[in-house]
Design a protein around this motif. Structure first.
Motif, mmCIF file in Angstrom:
data_model
loop_
_atom_site.group_PDB
_atom_site.id
_atom_site.type_symbol
_atom_site.label_atom_id
_atom_site.label_comp_id
_atom_site.label_asym_id
_atom_site.label_seq_id
_atom_site.Cartn_x
_atom_site.Cartn_y
_atom_site.Cartn_z
ATOM 1 N N ILE A 113 54.971 -4.774 32.063
ATOM 2 C CA ILE A 113 55.617 -3.502 31.709
ATOM 3 C C ILE A 113 57.073 -3.735 31.307
ATOM 4 N N ALA A 114 57.767 -4.625 32.013
ATOM 5 C CA ALA A 114 59.166 -4.929 31.668
ATOM 6 C C ALA A 114 59.259 -5.556 30.272
ATOM 7 N N LEU A 115 58.342 -6.464 29.952
ATOM 8 C CA LEU A 115 58.333 -7.071 28.622
ATOM 9 C C LEU A 115 57.984 -6.040 27.552
ATOM 10 N N PHE A 116 57.090 -5.119 27.892
ATOM 11 C CA PHE A 116 56.759 -4.029 26.956
ATOM 12 C C PHE A 116 58.008 -3.190 26.660
ATOM 13 N N ILE A 117 58.774 -2.854 27.700
ATOM 14 C CA ILE A 117 60.004 -2.073 27.498
ATOM 15 C C ILE A 117 60.989 -2.830 26.626
ATOM 16 N N PHE A 118 61.132 -4.131 26.893
ATOM 17 C CA PHE A 118 62.067 -4.941 26.117
ATOM 18 C C PHE A 118 61.673 -4.984 24.639
ATOM 19 N N CYS A 119 60.405 -5.235 24.361
ATOM 20 C CA CYS A 119 59.942 -5.301 22.966
ATOM 21 C C CYS A 119 60.055 -3.945 22.279
ATOM 22 N N THR A 120 59.828 -2.879 23.026
ATOM 23 C CA THR A 120 59.968 -1.541 22.461
ATOM 24 C C THR A 120 61.414 -1.268 22.062
ATOM 25 N N LEU A 121 62.350 -1.546 22.973
ATOM 26 C CA LEU A 121 63.762 -1.281 22.684
ATOM 27 C C LEU A 121 64.305 -2.202 21.598
ATOM 28 N N LYS A 122 63.687 -3.363 21.425
ATOM 29 C CA LYS A 122 64.082 -4.265 20.343
ATOM 30 C C LYS A 122 63.492 -3.855 18.998
ATOM 31 N N GLY A 123 62.555 -2.900 19.036
ATOM 32 C CA GLY A 123 61.997 -2.379 17.783
ATOM 33 C C GLY A 123 60.782 -3.100 17.259
ATOM 34 N N SER A 124 60.140 -3.922 18.072
ATOM 35 C CA SER A 124 58.944 -4.641 17.637
ATOM 36 C C SER A 124 57.706 -3.826 17.993
ATOM 37 N N ALA A 125 57.190 -3.072 17.047
ATOM 38 C CA ALA A 125 56.046 -2.191 17.301
ATOM 39 C C ALA A 125 54.789 -2.994 17.635
ATOM 40 N N LEU A 126 54.592 -4.127 16.974
ATOM 41 C CA LEU A 126 53.389 -4.928 17.205
ATOM 42 C C LEU A 126 53.360 -5.489 18.626
ATOM 43 N N LEU A 127 54.461 -6.142 19.035
ATOM 44 C CA LEU A 127 54.510 -6.703 20.393
ATOM 45 C C LEU A 127 54.466 -5.603 21.439
ATOM 46 N N GLY B 135 52.883 -2.726 21.165
ATOM 47 C CA GLY B 135 51.494 -2.282 21.246
ATOM 48 C C GLY B 135 50.616 -3.262 22.003
ATOM 49 N N ILE B 136 50.835 -4.562 21.767
ATOM 50 C CA ILE B 136 50.033 -5.592 22.447
ATOM 51 C C ILE B 136 50.311 -5.580 23.949
ATOM 52 N N LEU B 137 51.586 -5.530 24.322
ATOM 53 C CA LEU B 137 51.941 -5.554 25.747
ATOM 54 C C LEU B 137 51.541 -4.267 26.452
ATOM 55 N N LEU B 138 51.620 -3.139 25.754
ATOM 56 C CA LEU B 138 51.153 -1.885 26.349
ATOM 57 C C LEU B 138 49.646 -1.926 26.561
ATOM 58 N N ALA B 139 48.924 -2.517 25.612
ATOM 59 C CA ALA B 139 47.473 -2.676 25.766
ATOM 60 C C ALA B 139 47.160 -3.575 26.957
ATOM 61 N N LEU B 140 47.937 -4.643 27.126
ATOM 62 C CA LEU B 140 47.719 -5.546 28.259
ATOM 63 C C LEU B 140 48.018 -4.845 29.583
ATOM 64 N N PHE C 83 51.317 8.940 9.742
ATOM 65 C CA PHE C 83 51.087 7.567 9.283
ATOM 66 C C PHE C 83 51.545 6.564 10.331
ATOM 67 N N PHE C 84 52.772 6.751 10.848
ATOM 68 C CA PHE C 84 53.256 5.786 11.840
ATOM 69 C C PHE C 84 52.519 5.944 13.166
ATOM 70 N N THR C 85 52.197 7.176 13.567
ATOM 71 C CA THR C 85 51.462 7.392 14.814
ATOM 72 C C THR C 85 50.122 6.674 14.787
ATOM 73 N N LEU C 86 49.401 6.818 13.683
ATOM 74 C CA LEU C 86 48.106 6.143 13.556
ATOM 75 C C LEU C 86 48.274 4.633 13.475
ATOM 76 N N GLN C 87 49.346 4.188 12.840
ATOM 77 C CA GLN C 87 49.610 2.756 12.738
ATOM 78 C C GLN C 87 49.864 2.152 14.122
#
Length: 474
Positions: free
Chosen positions: A206-220, A222-227, A263-267
């Motif tokens: 969850i901490a890594l998910f927060i970090f990637c989110t605040l850094k603006g990496s949508a792909l990472l 999404g992956i970490l939130l899925a994990l 578009f972005f929500t579905l992406q």
């Protein structure tokens, strides 16, 4: 002319009072140099050394076995003894989910299948990763806060008498370090690590998910939130604040009629759901069956194991009639998900604070909570230090949480060993502990909204008749 002059002078005094002109200009023109890595590296390194030392000493002490048996620290989902039993079944060629002992995910058991001899190192390193991710997340968040504060000052969005509410670089400089310290040196985190509770690994994700989110990496993100969702279902509620953050970052308005919004929500939803499907498929490939779905997720939702913990489920489910079980399972479980929509509407402009709120709600209302879950959201409290002046019950809440933490082992001993108490005593202190958490979260929610209101409408509110007004949260 007079109005323009007044606004210019007002803006000057706001900036001068809150930030001091030199620091303000330095920060705004050189945002990457505000948090000096060389200045912060020494205290952060010292903090990590102290945290590792404490954990290493406790791992080698006689307290380790006692801590690993505490029901406040481990649950049927994340207890290390259950992981060891699952590993034993896996080594014998038997599915770890064939009995009613192991309820962790397949990826978790295969992780420890290769690292079981170094489990203590894994848990210590995991805590360090979590603290570092939180440190970098708050560092990034603070830069974003100052950027928004600058634009608000330049566009005269703040009231003239809100000088003391603005945040300064000097005030914010050590907040990332305090956040890391609140996590690493929190007794709840230390106990969870020494007990080798897999809650620590969930916190790291969850901490890594927060970090990637605040850094603006949508792909990472999404992956970490899925994990994280794969691990315990409940982080599904973090999808909304993450989406709101990316929409805000990309200047996409939250408007159901706008094609860019959909578009972005579905992406982002596709990245999240696709990652979840891949992770679940990988679990099936490793295990060769779908047995883990009822054993992990069915176990979380149906709550068949009524071992006492710091949550709200176990006592209530032990006392109810069996034919009401499904109904009350739905009623209790919906609490985690129910607040997501109204909070997302109210805090759509403040997604980072919404993430904090959702993590706190998960730790309170999940079916098998432990103190490790509580430690994660408490680590964010230094980030909201500017809200202290608006908190109404912080002293009461602090006393309640401290008293409950001390009374948990006392009442457990009186119930289980001395026989001079019963389950009602232990559940009473559990209810009080959760009441304290709810009061704490509600207090911060009120304080955050009140500060935002004062920034726009002024610090000293007046009624039409000139008397002092009272702000009420509805």
């Amino acid at each position: 002319m007079d109005g323009t002059l007044f606004r210019s002078v007002n803006k000057f005094f706001i900036i001068a009072f809150c930030l001091d002109i030199k620091s303000y200009k330095s920060f705004m023109h050189r945002p990457d140099s505000f948090f000096l890595a060389t200045k912060m590296a020494a205290p952060l390194t010292l903090l990590l050394i102290v945290a590792v030392t404490i954990r290493a000493v406790l791992f080698r002490s006689s307290l380790a076995e006692l801590i690993s048996a505490r029901v406040e620290v481990v649950s049927p989902l994340n207890a290390w003894k259950r992981v060891v039993e699952g590993l034993a079944l896996l080594d014998l060629g038997v599915s770890p989910y064939s009995g009613d002992v192991f309820h962790e995910t397949p990826l978790m058991i295969y992780l420890f299948h290769f690292t079981v001899d170094y489990a203590e190192i894994v848990f210590i390193v995991t805590d360090g990763i979590t603290a570092l991710a939180l440190y970098l997340s708050i560092q990034t968040y603070n830069k974003d806060v100052f950027r928004k504060q600058k634009y608000a000052l330049e566009s005269d969005r703040y009231s003239a008498d809100c000088l003391e509410l603005l945040r300064s670089p000097k005030e914010m400089f050590y907040i990332p370090l305090k956040v890391a310290m609140f996590y690493l040196l929190n007794p709840f985190t230390i106990l969870s690590c020494v007990a080798k509770s897999t809650c620590g690994l969930n916190n790291a994700i969850i901490a890594l998910f927060i970090f990637c989110t605040l850094k603006g990496s949508a792909l990472l993100s999404g992956i970490l939130l899925a994990l994280a969702t794969y691990q315990s279902i409940y982080p599904l509620t973090l999808f909304a604040p993450a989406l709101l953050f990316f929409l805000q970052r990309l200047y996409i308005p939250v408007n159901l009629r706008r094609s860019s919004f959909w578009f972005f929500t579905l992406q982002y939803a596709f990245m999240y759901v696709g990652s979840l499907v891949v992770i679940t498929g990988l679990s099936f490939f490793l295990l060769g069956s779908w047995d883990f779905i009822p054993s992990v997720y069915g176990f979380i939702f149906s709550v068949p194991d009524l071992t006492p913990n710091i949550g709200l489920f176990w006592y209530f489910f032990a006392e109810m009639f069996e034919h009401f079980r499904l109904f009350f399972s739905c009623v209790f479980q919906i609490n985690v998900f129910f607040y997501t929509i109204p909070l997302s509407i109210k805090l759509k402009e403040h997604p980072v604070f919404l993430i904090f709120m959702q993590i706190a709600i998960i730790s309170i209302f999940k079916s098998y909570p432990t103190v490790g879950d509580v430690a994660l959201y408490m680590a964010f409290l230094p980030a909201w230090s500017h809200l202290y002046r608006f908190l109404r019950n912080i002293f009461l809440v602090s006393c309640v949480l401290l008293a409950c933490s001390a009374l948990f082992p006392v009442l457990w001993h009186l119930w289980i060993y001395a026989g001079s108490a019963n389950s009602n005593f232990y559940y009473a202190i559990t209810l009080l502990f959760n009441f304290g958490q709810i009061l704490l979260v509600a207090d911060y929610f009120y304080a955050y909204l009140r500060r935002e209101h004062h920034l726009t409408h002024g610090l000293y509110l007046k009624k039409k008749d000139g008397t002092e007004a009272t702000l009420v949260l509805k």
